[in-house]
Design a protein around this motif. Sequence first.
Motif, short mmCIF file in Angstrom:
data_model
loop_
_atom_site.label_atom_id
_atom_site.label_comp_id
_atom_site.label_asym_id
_atom_site.label_seq_id
_atom_site.Cartn_x
_atom_site.Cartn_y
_atom_site.Cartn_z
N PHE A 119 0.82 -1.22 -0.06
CA PHE A 119 0.02 0.08 0.01
C PHE A 119 0.80 1.34 0.09
N ASN A 120 0.37 2.29 -0.88
CA ASN A 120 1.32 3.42 -0.96
C ASN A 120 2.73 2.95 -0.95
N LYS A 136 2.21 -10.60 14.53
CA LYS A 136 1.89 -9.62 15.51
C LYS A 136 1.06 -8.48 14.75
N ASN A 137 0.82 -7.44 15.29
CA ASN A 137 -0.27 -6.46 15.05
C ASN A 137 0.37 -5.96 13.76
N GLY A 138 -0.32 -5.75 12.65
CA GLY A 138 0.29 -5.19 11.47
C GLY A 138 1.20 -6.14 10.61
N ALA A 139 0.99 -7.39 10.91
CA ALA A 139 2.15 -8.30 10.25
C ALA A 139 1.64 -8.72 8.65
N SER A 143 -4.67 -9.75 8.39
CA SER A 143 -6.38 -9.49 7.61
C SER A 143 -5.97 -9.23 6.16
N TYR A 163 -9.09 -7.50 -1.81
CA TYR A 163 -7.95 -6.86 -2.33
C TYR A 163 -7.53 -7.83 -3.63
N GLU A 196 -10.09 -13.00 14.02
CA GLU A 196 -10.40 -12.88 15.31
C GLU A 196 -11.89 -13.23 15.91
N LYS A 212 2.51 0.59 14.69
CA LYS A 212 3.07 0.52 13.51
C LYS A 212 2.55 1.33 12.67
N SER A 229 -6.17 3.09 8.04
CA SER A 229 -5.18 2.45 7.29
C SER A 229 -4.43 1.52 8.40
N GLY A 251 -5.79 -3.46 12.94
CA GLY A 251 -6.71 -3.57 13.96
C GLY A 251 -6.29 -3.35 15.31
N GLY A 252 -5.20 -4.19 15.82
CA GLY A 252 -4.41 -4.02 16.88
C GLY A 252 -3.73 -2.75 17.33
N ASN A 253 -3.22 -2.06 15.98
CA ASN A 253 -2.61 -0.94 16.15
C ASN A 253 -3.60 0.29 16.45
N GLY A 266 -7.80 -7.62 20.74
CA GLY A 266 -7.14 -7.43 19.22
C GLY A 266 -5.76 -7.28 19.19
N1 LIG Z 1 -6.04 -0.33 2.88
C1 LIG Z 1 -4.98 0.08 3.58
N2 LIG Z 1 -4.34 0.95 3.16
C2 LIG Z 1 -2.72 1.41 3.86
N3 LIG Z 1 -2.52 0.42 4.57
C3 LIG Z 1 -2.84 -0.75 4.91
C4 LIG Z 1 -4.33 -0.88 4.33
N4 LIG Z 1 -4.27 -2.20 4.62
C5 LIG Z 1 -3.45 -2.64 5.53
N5 LIG Z 1 -2.52 -1.87 5.60
C6 LIG Z 1 -1.25 -1.88 6.30
O1 LIG Z 1 -1.16 -3.34 6.02
C7 LIG Z 1 -0.22 -3.83 7.46
C8 LIG Z 1 -0.75 -5.06 7.81
O2 LIG Z 1 -2.04 -4.98 7.91
P1 LIG Z 1 -3.05 -6.02 8.52
O3 LIG Z 1 -4.45 -5.32 8.75
O4 LIG Z 1 -2.98 -7.01 7.54
O5 LIG Z 1 -2.23 -6.53 9.74
P2 LIG Z 1 -2.90 -7.59 10.83
O6 LIG Z 1 -1.85 -8.60 10.68
O7 LIG Z 1 -4.29 -8.15 10.64
O8 LIG Z 1 -2.69 -6.96 12.25
P3 LIG Z 1 -3.75 -7.09 13.59
O9 LIG Z 1 -3.13 -8.28 14.32
O10 LIG Z 1 -3.17 -5.65 14.29
O11 LIG Z 1 -5.22 -6.77 13.13
C9 LIG Z 1 -0.40 -2.72 8.14
O12 LIG Z 1 0.86 -2.05 8.41
C10 LIG Z 1 -1.46 -1.78 7.61
O13 LIG Z 1 -1.21 -0.42 8.08
#
Ligand SMILES: Nc1ncnc2c1ncn2[C@@H]1O[C@H](COP(=O)(O)OP(=O)(O)OP(=O)(O)O)[C@@H](O)[C@H]1O
Length: 497
Positions: free
Chosen positions: A15-16, A39-42, A45, A55, A166, A387, A397, A400-402, A427
């Motif tokens: 992303f970006n 971890k959160n942000g790994a 999702s 996506y 979750e 993160k 963006s 969830g955890g973040n 979360g």
């Molecule tokens: N639509 C989006 N636009 C910009 N960044 C995104 C987008 N979707 C996800 N990200 C980035 O991608 C990374 C992974 O996000 P993701 O939601 O998959 O994490 P996660 O593993 O589900 O974490 P959590 O346990 O916190 O839910 C994060 O850094 C998030 O900021």
Amino acid sequence: MSQKALNMSDICIGFNGVPVLKNVNFALDKGEVCGLVGKNGAGKSTLLKIIQGLYHADSGNVEIFQKNVKEESHRETYDLVGMIFQELSLIPEMTVLENIYLNNEIKSHNIIKEKEEQDRVLSFMKKYDISIDIHQKIKNLGSADKQMVEICKAVLKNKQILLMDEPTASLDDKQAAKLYKMVKKLKENGISIILITHHLQEIIDNCDSIAVIRDGIMTLHDKTSNVSMKKMIEAMLGQEQTDLTFDRTITNVEKAQPVLELKDITTNFIKTPLSIKIYPKEAVGFAGLKGCGRTELFRAIFGLDKLKSGEIYVQGKKVTIKNPVDAVENGIYLIPESRRFQGLSVEHSIKFNIEIPILKKLAKKIFVNDKAGNELVDDYIKRVNIKSNGRDDLVKSLSGGNQQKVVISKALATDPKILIMDDPTYGVDVGAKAEIMKIIDQFKVDGGAVLLASSEIEEVNQNCNRIYVLKNRKVTKELMNEDYVSITQDKLATEIQ
Ligand SMILES: Nc1ncnc2c1ncn2[C@@H]1O[C@H](COP(=O)(O)OP(=O)(O)OP(=O)(O)O)[C@@H](O)[C@H]1O
Ligand SMILES: [Mg+2]
């Protein structure tokens, strides 16, 4: 050889310009239950959203039941994938039955065949041992039942792969056990499931395989029997030194005067007068099953529900709390349960969200002190390890955890005397959980008072020196937990039943 329900190869997405998944390979058999952790942000999702077709990967292939979804003629295979949302897609004012068949009605000559719909749902529920009144409106169901309805809806739509992001985050132990029983039955019926959770033991107990993502790379994917808790955590954290242990500090609770006292309060929900006292430097837990009344109690203290009778005292002084603004002015802050709707403004930046309750403090004459604000926000981003690409990132963006870490930063930034937390680590990953606990502990050591409820009773037990047991919106017991050994996990679990 078992049939593959899903096969993903070399999946990349960013992303970006920031890569989020890097060459991920992943496969799932028909009837396999895979636990996905990280971890959160790994990127967990994000991976599910690719499987769901929400996506599209920048590169790589996704095959659903041996059909490559890139090919136009196979796009409909996405229809075999169902995402179990946490109640979001259900319409509260409609009944269970209406929700299940919404936009998917069984019709003959344009007439909805209600009887047939009803029979199908009832026989499904019987098969899966679910007892929910199908004529009940969704708004009257608890979160566990709503989730069951989501699952019914997906399976009756013939979904073959279920994705659960979750699903047990807001469930208590009993409800989570019920969900896993359902998962087992779905598996026996050939449905494949990927479920994300931060409760690692649940994965070990309930999944056939475990997949771990670290910073967008799949670092482990193996049968559960080959994976220990240690191995799973190592795959999640890598070389990173994260202290997952947390020992609360035993403080000298100042019993001279409560910082918060409720005297015989009642609301529309709390019918029996309820009284509690909270002292400075203590963390008090509120333990009970879902629906025991902790959320209603917290709402009353924070001015979200009107008092019908009774009084609230802050530091010995009677106060009137008619709304959250009054509560914040009296040094009280609530981290609410459903934070996505009550706690955050997701269309705005991290900075905006953390600063909004403290703008008055940051304002110097007519200018908002931007430098002080930026420093404060950056400090929180570092302290709770949010993160992101920086303070200007939009909250929506974030993972969830973040987002949850932003909620906690926002609360702490108001510098409250009394911090009320309804499931604060919902979360968040194991590392962040320990971090958040340490921050809360320090808040207490520095003289604050904490009121804590959690869907995980061990979290209450670990953090609190005193615990109120709640049942049917009444305090039924007060337990002292001064040292670490006075209340065992089992004792607490028995008390709340
Ligand atoms: N639509 C989006 N636009 C910009 N960044 C995104 C987008 N979707 C996800 N990200 C980035 O991608 C990374 C992974 O996000 P993701 O939601 O998959 O994490 P996660 O593993 O589900 O974490 P959590 O346990 O916190 O839910 C994060 O850094 C998030 O900021
Ligand atoms: Mg996520």
